[in-house]
Design a protein around this motif. Sequence first.
Motif, PDB file in Angstrom:
ATOM      1  N   ASN A   5       0.820  -1.205   0.000  1.00 51.21           N
ATOM      2  CA  ASN A   5       0.000   0.000   0.000  1.00 51.21           C
ATOM      3  C   ASN A   5       0.851   1.251   0.000  1.00 51.21           C
ATOM      4  OD1 ASN A   5      -2.430  -1.301  -0.117  1.00 51.21           O
ATOM      5  ND2 ASN A   5      -2.696  -1.389   2.092  1.00 51.21           N
ATOM      6  N   SER A   6       1.963   1.236   0.749  1.00 52.73           N
ATOM      7  CA  SER A   6       2.814   2.431   0.799  1.00 52.73           C
ATOM      8  C   SER A   6       3.448   2.696  -0.563  1.00 52.73           C
ATOM      9  CB  SER A   6       3.897   2.265   1.872  1.00 52.73           C
ATOM     10  OG  SER A   6       4.781   1.200   1.539  1.00 52.73           O
ATOM     11  N   VAL A   7       3.826   1.615  -1.270  1.00 49.68           N
ATOM     12  CA  VAL A   7       4.381   1.779  -2.613  1.00 49.68           C
ATOM     13  C   VAL A   7       3.343   2.373  -3.548  1.00 49.68           C
ATOM     14  CG1 VAL A   7       5.232   0.544  -4.638  1.00 49.68           C
ATOM     15  CG2 VAL A   7       6.088  -0.059  -2.372  1.00 49.68           C
ATOM     16  N   LEU A   8       2.115   1.849  -3.483  1.00 49.22           N
ATOM     17  CA  LEU A   8       1.051   2.356  -4.335  1.00 49.22           C
ATOM     18  C   LEU A   8       0.721   3.800  -4.014  1.00 49.22           C
ATOM     19  CD1 LEU A   8      -1.232  -0.789  -4.335  1.00 49.22           C
ATOM     20  CD2 LEU A   8      -0.063   0.163  -6.313  1.00 49.22           C
ATOM     21  N   ALA A 300      -5.675  -4.252 -13.055  1.00 49.95           N
ATOM     22  CA  ALA A 300      -4.295  -4.209 -12.550  1.00 49.95           C
ATOM     23  C   ALA A 300      -3.556  -2.984 -13.076  1.00 49.95           C
ATOM     24  CB  ALA A 300      -3.558  -5.486 -12.938  1.00 49.95           C
ATOM     25  N   ARG A 301      -3.757  -2.659 -14.367  1.00 50.13           N
ATOM     26  CA  ARG A 301      -3.081  -1.483 -14.934  1.00 50.13           C
ATOM     27  C   ARG A 301      -3.628  -0.196 -14.320  1.00 50.13           C
ATOM     28  NH1 ARG A 301       1.211   1.177 -16.083  1.00 50.13           N
ATOM     29  NH2 ARG A 301       1.165   2.421 -18.007  1.00 50.13           N
ATOM     30  N   ALA A 302      -4.936  -0.138 -14.114  1.00 55.57           N
ATOM     31  CA  ALA A 302      -5.527   1.050 -13.488  1.00 55.57           C
ATOM     32  C   ALA A 302      -5.002   1.228 -12.066  1.00 55.57           C
ATOM     33  CB  ALA A 302      -7.044   0.938 -13.491  1.00 55.57           C
ATOM     34  N   VAL A 303      -4.834   0.132 -11.341  1.00 51.73           N
ATOM     35  CA  VAL A 303      -4.258   0.208  -9.992  1.00 51.73           C
ATOM     36  C   VAL A 303      -2.823   0.715 -10.065  1.00 51.73           C
ATOM     37  CG1 VAL A 303      -3.485  -1.175  -8.024  1.00 51.73           C
ATOM     38  CG2 VAL A 303      -5.764  -1.553  -8.991  1.00 51.73           C
ATOM     39  N   GLU A 304      -2.067   0.188 -11.012  1.00 48.10           N
ATOM     40  CA  GLU A 304      -0.670   0.586 -11.177  1.00 48.10           C
ATOM     41  C   GLU A 304      -0.550   2.094 -11.432  1.00 48.10           C
ATOM     42  OE1 GLU A 304       2.971  -1.673 -13.326  1.00 48.10           O
ATOM     43  OE2 GLU A 304       1.361  -1.033 -14.670  1.00 48.10           O
ATOM     44  N   LEU A 305      -1.542   2.639 -12.127  1.00 45.48           N
ATOM     45  CA  LEU A 305      -1.542   4.072 -12.441  1.00 45.48           C
ATOM     46  C   LEU A 305      -2.123   4.923 -11.315  1.00 45.48           C
ATOM     47  CD1 LEU A 305      -2.703   3.815 -16.156  1.00 45.48           C
ATOM     48  CD2 LEU A 305      -0.439   4.558 -15.362  1.00 45.48           C
ATOM     49  N   GLY A 306      -2.598   4.284 -10.251  1.00 38.49           N
ATOM     50  CA  GLY A 306      -3.163   5.031  -9.127  1.00 38.49           C
ATOM     51  C   GLY A 306      -4.518   5.622  -9.415  1.00 38.49           C
ATOM     52  N   LEU A 307      -5.330   4.931 -10.218  1.00 41.56           N
ATOM     53  CA  LEU A 307      -6.615   5.486 -10.637  1.00 41.56           C
ATOM     54  C   LEU A 307      -7.764   5.156  -9.706  1.00 41.56           C
ATOM     55  CD1 LEU A 307      -6.411   4.848 -14.489  1.00 41.56           C
ATOM     56  CD2 LEU A 307      -5.739   6.871 -13.200  1.00 41.56           C
ATOM     57  N   GLY A 308      -7.508   4.382  -8.658  1.00 34.43           N
ATOM     58  CA  GLY A 308      -8.604   4.027  -7.761  1.00 34.43           C
ATOM     59  C   GLY A 308      -8.166   3.041  -6.705  1.00 34.43           C
TER      60      GLY A 308
END
Length: 336
Positions: A5-8, A300-308
Amino acid sequence: MSGLNSVLDRRRFIRNVIMLGAGILSGVGLPAPVFARGKSRVVLVKTDDRALGVARALAEFDLSGFRGATVALKANYNSADPFPASTHPDTLRALTQGLKDAGAGPMALVERSGMGVTARVLEELGVHDVAREVGFKVVVMDRLGADGYVHHAPLDSHWKKGFLLERHFAEADRVVQTCCLKTHQYGGHFTLSLKNAVGAVAKYDPATGYNYMNELHGSRRQRTLIAEISQVFRNDLIVMDGLRAFVSGGPHAGRQVEPGVIVVGTDPVAVDAVGVAILRLYGTTPEVARGAVFEQEQIARAVELGLGAATPEDIELVPLGPDADNLARRVREELA
């Protein structure tokens, strides 16, 4: 999990700083981060009446920010096939009337069909009748020139030339979409809120003729490219009509089931994760059923981009209506 979570969180912070700077330098308004402190609320209304379901879900959200605001609307009119292939007129009516009742300013529904001539699709599905009844403008993207779009080339993107986003979505005070609940047999795997944003992107560049949809559908990273659109396509409100759904085939035809649910949120990752979980509860395609929900490539890609939402624990489900508690429990189990 705390380390992840801290990385994200760091990724989100860095991305938001970069996007803010890009917006200032280009003069183009970019969406505010959709991931806020706390959980992403997703309302599940079990109902067989979509108008009442949409109204009940909207009552769970603070719509004061819509008062006097210009609103760009994106529905699902990829083809002239009826719901659940396309937005049901009652859903469009309930959503736009709800926004109007909340004091929204001028509203524009902007559409581009991928499997038909847009103007004919909208006419056949009664969109203009709803527009006249409620009072909003309809924009057919096929008729737009170069000045109808804003070019975006996000720094962290696999699009070769960036893409053209229809101007209303770039400049409106608020952006609202309503999507359907269905699978996608042409490489998307599922078509929910993230995939619905593809219809806000130009098929061709009016100036050069470059075909963005050929690039998208010909790419082995199609689902990644889909998610990357939402770096610039904002979501102030998402209404997913899941009274019926395609659990195979799609986007225009397939095996239907009846989840009997309206799903509403502001976070496309959370809404799509819940949508995928519901599809899996009814027995869906191997591609959608495989692995964890948050391992699906679009998500997964949307999470990687911090979209939600970054994990299932980031989603707060709010069940309303008969048997909604049971549905929410099953969705939580599927997400986990």
